[in-house]
Write a protein that holds these residues in place. Structure first.
Motif, PDB file in Angstrom:
ATOM      1  N   MET A 205       9.687  -9.488  -6.138  1.00 43.67           N
ATOM      2  CA  MET A 205       8.503  -8.728  -6.503  1.00 43.67           C
ATOM      3  C   MET A 205       8.962  -7.408  -7.149  1.00 43.67           C
ATOM      4  SD  MET A 205       5.359  -7.464  -4.025  1.00 43.67           S
ATOM      5  CE  MET A 205       5.451  -8.970  -3.132  1.00 43.67           C
ATOM      6  N   ASP A 206       8.379  -7.061  -8.266  1.00 43.42           N
ATOM      7  CA  ASP A 206       8.769  -5.821  -8.936  1.00 43.42           C
ATOM      8  C   ASP A 206       8.045  -4.624  -8.329  1.00 43.42           C
ATOM      9  OD1 ASP A 206       6.237  -6.251  -9.980  1.00 43.42           O
ATOM     10  OD2 ASP A 206       6.771  -5.550 -11.977  1.00 43.42           O
ATOM     11  N   ILE A 207       8.531  -3.456  -8.652  1.00 46.23           N
ATOM     12  CA  ILE A 207       8.035  -2.205  -8.057  1.00 46.23           C
ATOM     13  C   ILE A 207       6.563  -1.974  -8.402  1.00 46.23           C
ATOM     14  CG2 ILE A 207       8.831  -0.728  -9.946  1.00 46.23           C
ATOM     15  CD1 ILE A 207       9.051   0.229  -6.271  1.00 46.23           C
ATOM     16  N   GLN A 208       6.142  -2.292  -9.606  1.00 42.64           N
ATOM     17  CA  GLN A 208       4.747  -2.067 -10.009  1.00 42.64           C
ATOM     18  C   GLN A 208       3.788  -2.939  -9.194  1.00 42.64           C
ATOM     19  OE1 GLN A 208       3.826   0.442 -11.805  1.00 42.64           O
ATOM     20  NE2 GLN A 208       5.939   0.995 -12.255  1.00 42.64           N
ATOM     21  N   THR A 209       4.185  -4.185  -8.961  1.00 43.33           N
ATOM     22  CA  THR A 209       3.360  -5.074  -8.148  1.00 43.33           C
ATOM     23  C   THR A 209       3.256  -4.554  -6.721  1.00 43.33           C
ATOM     24  OG1 THR A 209       4.046  -6.953  -9.505  1.00 43.33           O
ATOM     25  CG2 THR A 209       3.101  -7.458  -7.346  1.00 43.33           C
ATOM     26  N   THR A 210       4.374  -4.090  -6.181  1.00 45.72           N
ATOM     27  CA  THR A 210       4.389  -3.536  -4.827  1.00 45.72           C
ATOM     28  C   THR A 210       3.479  -2.320  -4.737  1.00 45.72           C
ATOM     29  OG1 THR A 210       6.641  -4.326  -4.505  1.00 45.72           O
ATOM     30  CG2 THR A 210       5.861  -2.627  -2.988  1.00 45.72           C
ATOM     31  N   LYS A 211       3.548  -1.457  -5.717  1.00 47.82           N
ATOM     32  CA  LYS A 211       2.687  -0.271  -5.732  1.00 47.82           C
ATOM     33  C   LYS A 211       1.208  -0.661  -5.742  1.00 47.82           C
ATOM     34  CE  LYS A 211       5.578   2.830  -8.476  1.00 47.82           C
ATOM     35  NZ  LYS A 211       5.528   3.601  -9.726  1.00 47.82           N
ATOM     36  N   LEU A 212       0.878  -1.611  -6.576  1.00 53.21           N
ATOM     37  CA  LEU A 212      -0.518  -2.046  -6.668  1.00 53.21           C
ATOM     38  C   LEU A 212      -0.991  -2.661  -5.356  1.00 53.21           C
ATOM     39  CD1 LEU A 212      -0.581  -3.536 -10.278  1.00 53.21           C
ATOM     40  CD2 LEU A 212      -1.756  -1.479  -9.470  1.00 53.21           C
ATOM     41  N   GLU A 213      -0.140  -3.445  -4.723  1.00 54.08           N
ATOM     42  CA  GLU A 213      -0.516  -4.030  -3.439  1.00 54.08           C
ATOM     43  C   GLU A 213      -0.698  -2.954  -2.368  1.00 54.08           C
ATOM     44  OE1 GLU A 213       2.201  -7.147  -2.355  1.00 54.08           O
ATOM     45  OE2 GLU A 213       1.600  -8.391  -4.050  1.00 54.08           O
ATOM     46  N   LEU A 214       0.173  -1.971  -2.362  1.00 49.68           N
ATOM     47  CA  LEU A 214       0.028  -0.860  -1.416  1.00 49.68           C
ATOM     48  C   LEU A 214      -1.269  -0.100  -1.666  1.00 49.68           C
ATOM     49  CD1 LEU A 214       3.652   0.573  -1.248  1.00 49.68           C
ATOM     50  CD2 LEU A 214       2.333  -0.350   0.663  1.00 49.68           C
ATOM     51  N   LEU A 215      -1.533   0.183  -2.912  1.00 52.29           N
ATOM     52  CA  LEU A 215      -2.760   0.894  -3.272  1.00 52.29           C
ATOM     53  C   LEU A 215      -3.995   0.107  -2.840  1.00 52.29           C
ATOM     54  CD1 LEU A 215      -4.057   3.315  -4.611  1.00 52.29           C
ATOM     55  CD2 LEU A 215      -3.854   2.136  -6.796  1.00 52.29           C
ATOM     56  N   LYS A 216      -3.978  -1.197  -3.076  1.00 54.06           N
ATOM     57  CA  LYS A 216      -5.102  -2.044  -2.669  1.00 54.06           C
ATOM     58  C   LYS A 216      -5.279  -2.005  -1.150  1.00 54.06           C
ATOM     59  CE  LYS A 216      -6.852  -6.718  -2.941  1.00 54.06           C
ATOM     60  NZ  LYS A 216      -6.457  -8.078  -2.784  1.00 54.06           N
ATOM     61  N   THR A 217      -4.173  -2.086  -0.417  1.00 53.76           N
ATOM     62  CA  THR A 217      -4.231  -2.036   1.048  1.00 53.76           C
ATOM     63  C   THR A 217      -4.828  -0.722   1.521  1.00 53.76           C
ATOM     64  OG1 THR A 217      -2.312  -3.486   1.232  1.00 53.76           O
ATOM     65  CG2 THR A 217      -2.841  -2.146   3.163  1.00 53.76           C
ATOM     66  N   ILE A 218      -4.415   0.366   0.905  1.00 55.39           N
ATOM     67  CA  ILE A 218      -4.918   1.690   1.289  1.00 55.39           C
ATOM     68  C   ILE A 218      -6.416   1.799   0.987  1.00 55.39           C
ATOM     69  CG2 ILE A 218      -4.805   4.160   0.750  1.00 55.39           C
ATOM     70  CD1 ILE A 218      -1.749   3.659   0.226  1.00 55.39           C
ATOM     71  N   LEU A 219      -6.804   1.395  -0.196  1.00 50.62           N
ATOM     72  CA  LEU A 219      -8.209   1.511  -0.596  1.00 50.62           C
ATOM     73  C   LEU A 219      -9.140   0.649   0.244  1.00 50.62           C
ATOM     74  CD1 LEU A 219      -7.804   1.622  -4.470  1.00 50.62           C
ATOM     75  CD2 LEU A 219      -8.465   3.499  -2.959  1.00 50.62           C
ATOM     76  N   GLU A 220      -8.651  -0.489   0.695  1.00 52.15           N
ATOM     77  CA  GLU A 220      -9.483  -1.389   1.497  1.00 52.15           C
ATOM     78  C   GLU A 220      -9.509  -1.011   2.971  1.00 52.15           C
ATOM     79  OE1 GLU A 220      -7.850  -5.238   0.635  1.00 52.15           O
ATOM     80  OE2 GLU A 220      -8.924  -5.388  -1.271  1.00 52.15           O
ATOM     81  N   ASN A 221      -8.609  -0.148   3.400  1.00 51.70           N
ATOM     82  CA  ASN A 221      -8.482   0.184   4.814  1.00 51.70           C
ATOM     83  C   ASN A 221      -9.420   1.326   5.189  1.00 51.70           C
ATOM     84  OD1 ASN A 221      -7.427   1.201   7.362  1.00 51.70           O
ATOM     85  ND2 ASN A 221      -5.707  -0.176   6.958  1.00 51.70           N
ATOM     86  N   GLU A 222     -10.161   1.136   6.250  1.00 51.20           N
ATOM     87  CA  GLU A 222     -11.099   2.166   6.717  1.00 51.20           C
ATOM     88  C   GLU A 222     -10.628   2.828   8.012  1.00 51.20           C
ATOM     89  OE1 GLU A 222     -13.697   3.259   4.996  1.00 51.20           O
ATOM     90  OE2 GLU A 222     -13.200   1.821   3.415  1.00 51.20           O
ATOM     91  N   ASP A 223      -9.430   2.486   8.471  1.00 53.59           N
ATOM     92  CA  ASP A 223      -8.891   3.022   9.719  1.00 53.59           C
ATOM     93  C   ASP A 223      -8.327   4.426   9.456  1.00 53.59           C
ATOM     94  OD1 ASP A 223      -7.539   3.658  12.054  1.00 53.59           O
ATOM     95  OD2 ASP A 223      -6.432   1.773  12.163  1.00 53.59           O
ATOM     96  N   ALA A 224      -9.024   5.454   9.928  1.00 51.69           N
ATOM     97  CA  ALA A 224      -8.620   6.842   9.679  1.00 51.69           C
ATOM     98  C   ALA A 224      -7.231   7.139  10.240  1.00 51.69           C
ATOM     99  CB  ALA A 224      -9.646   7.801  10.286  1.00 51.69           C
ATOM    100  N   GLU A 225      -6.903   6.562  11.382  1.00 53.50           N
ATOM    101  CA  GLU A 225      -5.584   6.801  11.993  1.00 53.50           C
ATOM    102  C   GLU A 225      -4.469   6.230  11.107  1.00 53.50           C
ATOM    103  OE1 GLU A 225      -3.121   5.867  16.096  1.00 53.50           O
ATOM    104  OE2 GLU A 225      -5.279   5.513  16.043  1.00 53.50           O
ATOM    105  N   PHE A 226      -4.691   5.036  10.579  1.00 46.08           N
ATOM    106  CA  PHE A 226      -3.723   4.423   9.675  1.00 46.08           C
ATOM    107  C   PHE A 226      -3.510   5.288   8.435  1.00 46.08           C
ATOM    108  CE2 PHE A 226      -3.143   1.833   5.822  1.00 46.08           C
ATOM    109  CZ  PHE A 226      -1.893   1.281   6.080  1.00 46.08           C
TER     110      PHE A 226
END
Length: 72
Positions: free
Chosen positions: A1-22
């Motif tokens: 997996m390339d770095i750009q794909t990893t970044k996008l997946e991380l960003l998606k995970t962050i945006l979809e997450n509603e857990d304030a502690e996380f």
């Protein structure tokens, strides 16, 4: 997996997450990772380092042996 794909997946995970502690833990981690040691130093320590850099720029140097004699 390339770095750009990893970044996008991380960003998606962050945006979809509603857990304030996380989100806070992630924020703290990122802040810690990019923190500069300079800001962990006291004002006096920063001034001493700046003074040393200026002395070096002005050609004022001390040999290692002389330094060791001064602190011994």
């Amino acid at each position: 997996m390339d770095i750009q794909t990893t970044k996008l997946e991380l960003l998606k995970t962050i945006l979809e997450n509603e857990d304030a502690e996380f989100i806070q833990k992630l924020s703290d981690f990122v802040r810690k990772e990019k923190s500069d040691f300079w800001f962990d130093l006291s004002y006096a320590e920063q001034k001493e380092i700046q003074k040393g850099v200026e002395e070096l720029k002005n050609g004022k140097r001390v040999s290692y042996e002389t330094f060791l004699e001064k602190i011994s």
